[in-house]
Design a protein around this motif. Structure first.
Motif, PDB file in Angstrom:
ATOM      1  N   LEU A   5      35.985  39.976  42.098  1.00 15.57           N
ATOM      2  CA  LEU A   5      36.375  39.766  43.516  1.00 15.57           C
ATOM      3  C   LEU A   5      37.013  40.979  44.135  1.00 15.57           C
ATOM      4  O   LEU A   5      38.082  41.025  43.652  1.00 15.57           O
ATOM      5  CB  LEU A   5      37.278  38.405  43.551  1.00 15.57           C
ATOM      6  N   ALA A   6      36.481  41.545  44.770  1.00 18.51           N
ATOM      7  CA  ALA A   6      37.157  42.825  45.645  1.00 18.51           C
ATOM      8  C   ALA A   6      38.336  42.409  46.471  1.00 18.51           C
ATOM      9  O   ALA A   6      39.321  43.577  46.364  1.00 18.51           O
ATOM     10  CB  ALA A   6      35.882  43.422  46.620  1.00 18.51           C
ATOM     11  N   GLU A   7      38.592  41.116  46.526  1.00 20.09           N
ATOM     12  CA  GLU A   7      39.713  40.803  47.420  1.00 20.09           C
ATOM     13  C   GLU A   7      41.055  40.890  46.431  1.00 20.09           C
ATOM     14  O   GLU A   7      42.221  40.677  47.090  1.00 20.09           O
ATOM     15  CB  GLU A   7      39.446  39.385  48.082  1.00 20.09           C
ATOM     16  N   LEU A   8      40.887  40.759  45.353  1.00 19.74           N
ATOM     17  CA  LEU A   8      42.056  40.812  44.240  1.00 19.74           C
ATOM     18  C   LEU A   8      42.853  42.071  44.647  1.00 19.74           C
ATOM     19  O   LEU A   8      42.293  42.850  44.843  1.00 19.74           O
ATOM     20  CB  LEU A   8      41.717  40.575  42.734  1.00 19.74           C
ATOM     21  N   PRO A   9      44.366  41.759  44.208  1.00 23.22           N
ATOM     22  CA  PRO A   9      45.003  42.856  44.575  1.00 23.22           C
ATOM     23  C   PRO A   9      45.066  43.956  43.601  1.00 23.22           C
ATOM     24  O   PRO A   9      45.871  44.954  43.590  1.00 23.22           O
ATOM     25  CB  PRO A   9      46.399  42.422  44.508  1.00 23.22           C
ATOM     26  N   PHE A  10      44.262  43.949  42.643  1.00 26.05           N
ATOM     27  CA  PHE A  10      43.815  44.759  41.488  1.00 26.05           C
ATOM     28  C   PHE A  10      42.594  44.704  40.795  1.00 26.05           C
ATOM     29  O   PHE A  10      42.087  43.609  41.017  1.00 26.05           O
ATOM     30  CB  PHE A  10      44.947  44.736  40.178  1.00 26.05           C
ATOM     31  N   PRO A  33      32.801  29.027  49.692  1.00 26.53           N
ATOM     32  CA  PRO A  33      32.744  29.144  51.020  1.00 26.53           C
ATOM     33  C   PRO A  33      33.308  27.600  51.689  1.00 26.53           C
ATOM     34  O   PRO A  33      33.429  26.785  51.152  1.00 26.53           O
ATOM     35  CB  PRO A  33      31.084  29.142  51.530  1.00 26.53           C
ATOM     36  N   MET A  34      33.822  27.802  52.838  1.00 26.97           N
ATOM     37  CA  MET A  34      34.325  26.554  53.578  1.00 26.97           C
ATOM     38  C   MET A  34      34.174  26.624  55.101  1.00 26.97           C
ATOM     39  O   MET A  34      34.039  27.764  55.495  1.00 26.97           O
ATOM     40  CB  MET A  34      35.873  26.550  53.395  1.00 26.97           C
ATOM     41  N   LYS A  35      33.934  25.777  55.575  1.00 26.49           N
ATOM     42  CA  LYS A  35      33.882  25.443  57.202  1.00 26.49           C
ATOM     43  C   LYS A  35      34.905  25.874  57.901  1.00 26.49           C
ATOM     44  O   LYS A  35      34.968  26.467  59.115  1.00 26.49           O
ATOM     45  CB  LYS A  35      33.175  24.204  57.632  1.00 26.49           C
ATOM     46  N   SER A  36      36.236  25.302  57.389  1.00 24.64           N
ATOM     47  CA  SER A  36      37.345  25.550  58.273  1.00 24.64           C
ATOM     48  C   SER A  36      37.843  26.991  58.005  1.00 24.64           C
ATOM     49  O   SER A  36      37.692  27.246  56.825  1.00 24.64           O
ATOM     50  CB  SER A  36      38.566  24.431  58.009  1.00 24.64           C
ATOM     51  N   PHE A  54      36.175  31.356  53.548  1.00 26.51           N
ATOM     52  CA  PHE A  54      35.978  31.238  52.080  1.00 26.51           C
ATOM     53  C   PHE A  54      37.362  31.067  51.583  1.00 26.51           C
ATOM     54  O   PHE A  54      38.529  31.114  52.196  1.00 26.51           O
ATOM     55  CB  PHE A  54      35.593  32.476  51.391  1.00 26.51           C
ATOM     56  N   PHE A  55      37.563  30.196  50.285  1.00 26.55           N
ATOM     57  CA  PHE A  55      38.897  29.932  49.700  1.00 26.55           C
ATOM     58  C   PHE A  55      38.703  30.297  48.284  1.00 26.55           C
ATOM     59  O   PHE A  55      37.452  30.321  47.578  1.00 26.55           O
ATOM     60  CB  PHE A  55      39.386  28.736  49.879  1.00 26.55           C
ATOM     61  N   PHE A  56      39.791  30.656  47.432  1.00 25.07           N
ATOM     62  CA  PHE A  56      39.749  31.035  46.070  1.00 25.07           C
ATOM     63  C   PHE A  56      40.096  29.798  45.316  1.00 25.07           C
ATOM     64  O   PHE A  56      40.945  28.929  45.981  1.00 25.07           O
ATOM     65  CB  PHE A  56      40.616  31.979  45.565  1.00 25.07           C
ATOM     66  N   ALA A  57      39.611  29.496  44.077  1.00 23.55           N
ATOM     67  CA  ALA A  57      40.078  28.495  43.303  1.00 23.55           C
ATOM     68  C   ALA A  57      40.312  29.133  41.692  1.00 23.55           C
ATOM     69  O   ALA A  57      39.608  29.943  41.349  1.00 23.55           O
ATOM     70  CB  ALA A  57      39.215  27.316  43.482  1.00 23.55           C
ATOM     71  N   GLY A  58      41.261  28.577  41.081  1.00 20.69           N
ATOM     72  CA  GLY A  58      41.504  28.943  39.713  1.00 20.69           C
ATOM     73  C   GLY A  58      40.970  28.157  38.734  1.00 20.69           C
ATOM     74  O   GLY A  58      40.818  26.733  39.091  1.00 20.69           O
TER      75      GLY A  58
END
Length: 236
Positions: A94-99, A13-16, A33-37
């Protein structure tokens, strides 16, 4: 281009507001939110070969289907992540991934090196890992169990492989005496790995070289040379 090994992606999660783009186009819009690897990186001028890192926020992801590859774009870096090198045991669904990563989990269950022989321990090594070891598992009666492994820091760093899952008492009892220890390569140019203890609970131990250079293992049986993509037994 830098590559990730034993990688996974998490969501935070992120505020901005953060804009995520798929292949240059706005796909999700603004999200909170943001993703990190995360993973062991090779081929990067900024990090040691095999060093575990966390990326900054992912700005863009490319799924290159014909290469079965996920390309991560951050603000200042790009990383190639082969699906066969994904750490599926840590990857969030993660449901947001393209596959769907789950589609590949069984296919690449054992990475690119293949499953262990029945009733044996498999230790996978590679020249691009800081401590040499990529993965460790044991096959017992056809079932696969992952072994815990990590560095022991001291005057001379060493590496320990054990089974510590107390939630499986019967398995823990059988694997209680697995205690394998070795000194990793002295530096990134060395290919010598020295075992100073191999307690394998009477399982034979196989050494698999998943790297690109010949590895030399020093054991109680003498020195064993293992070529890339080769596997040799060290103890019975």
């Amino acid at each position: 281009m830098p590559k990730f090994y034993d990688w996974f992606i998490t969501k935070h999660p992120m505020k901005s507001k953060h804009m995520l783009k798929w292949e240059g186009r706005e796909y999700l819009g603004k999200r909170d939110f943001f993703f990190a690897g995360h993973g062991n990186v090779i081929g990067s001028p900024k990090f040691w070969k095999g060093e575990f890192i966390n990326t900054s926020a992912i700005k863009r992801l490319e799924y290159i289907e014909n290469e079965e590859l996920l390309r991560i774009h951050t603000q200042n870096s790009i990383y190639d992540c082969a699906l066969r090198n994904c750490s599926f045991r840590q990857q969030e669904p993660l449901a947001e991934l393209p596959f769907s990563l789950e589609e590949y989990a069984e296919k690449y269950k054992f990475g690119s090196w293949g499953e262990p022989e029945r009733d044996s321990i498999l230790l996978v090594f590679a020249d691009y890992m800081e401590y040499g070891l990529v993965n460790a598992c044991v096959n017992w009666k056809g079932d696969i169990y992952r072994l815990n492994h990590g560095a022991i820091f001291g005057i001379q760093d060493s590496y320990l492989v054990q089974f510590l899952d107390s939630s499986q008492p019967e398995v823990l009892k059988r694997f209680r005496n697995i205690d394998i220890r070795f000194f990793p390569p002295a530096n990134i140019l060395s290919n010598l790995i020295q075992f100073y203890q191999i307690r394998s609970a009477k399982f034979p131990v196989y050494l698999h070289n998943a790297g690109k250079s010949v590895l030399i293992f020093e054991t109680g049986q003498g020195r064993i040379e293992v070529k890339p993509k080769e596997r040799k037994v060290v103890s019975a």
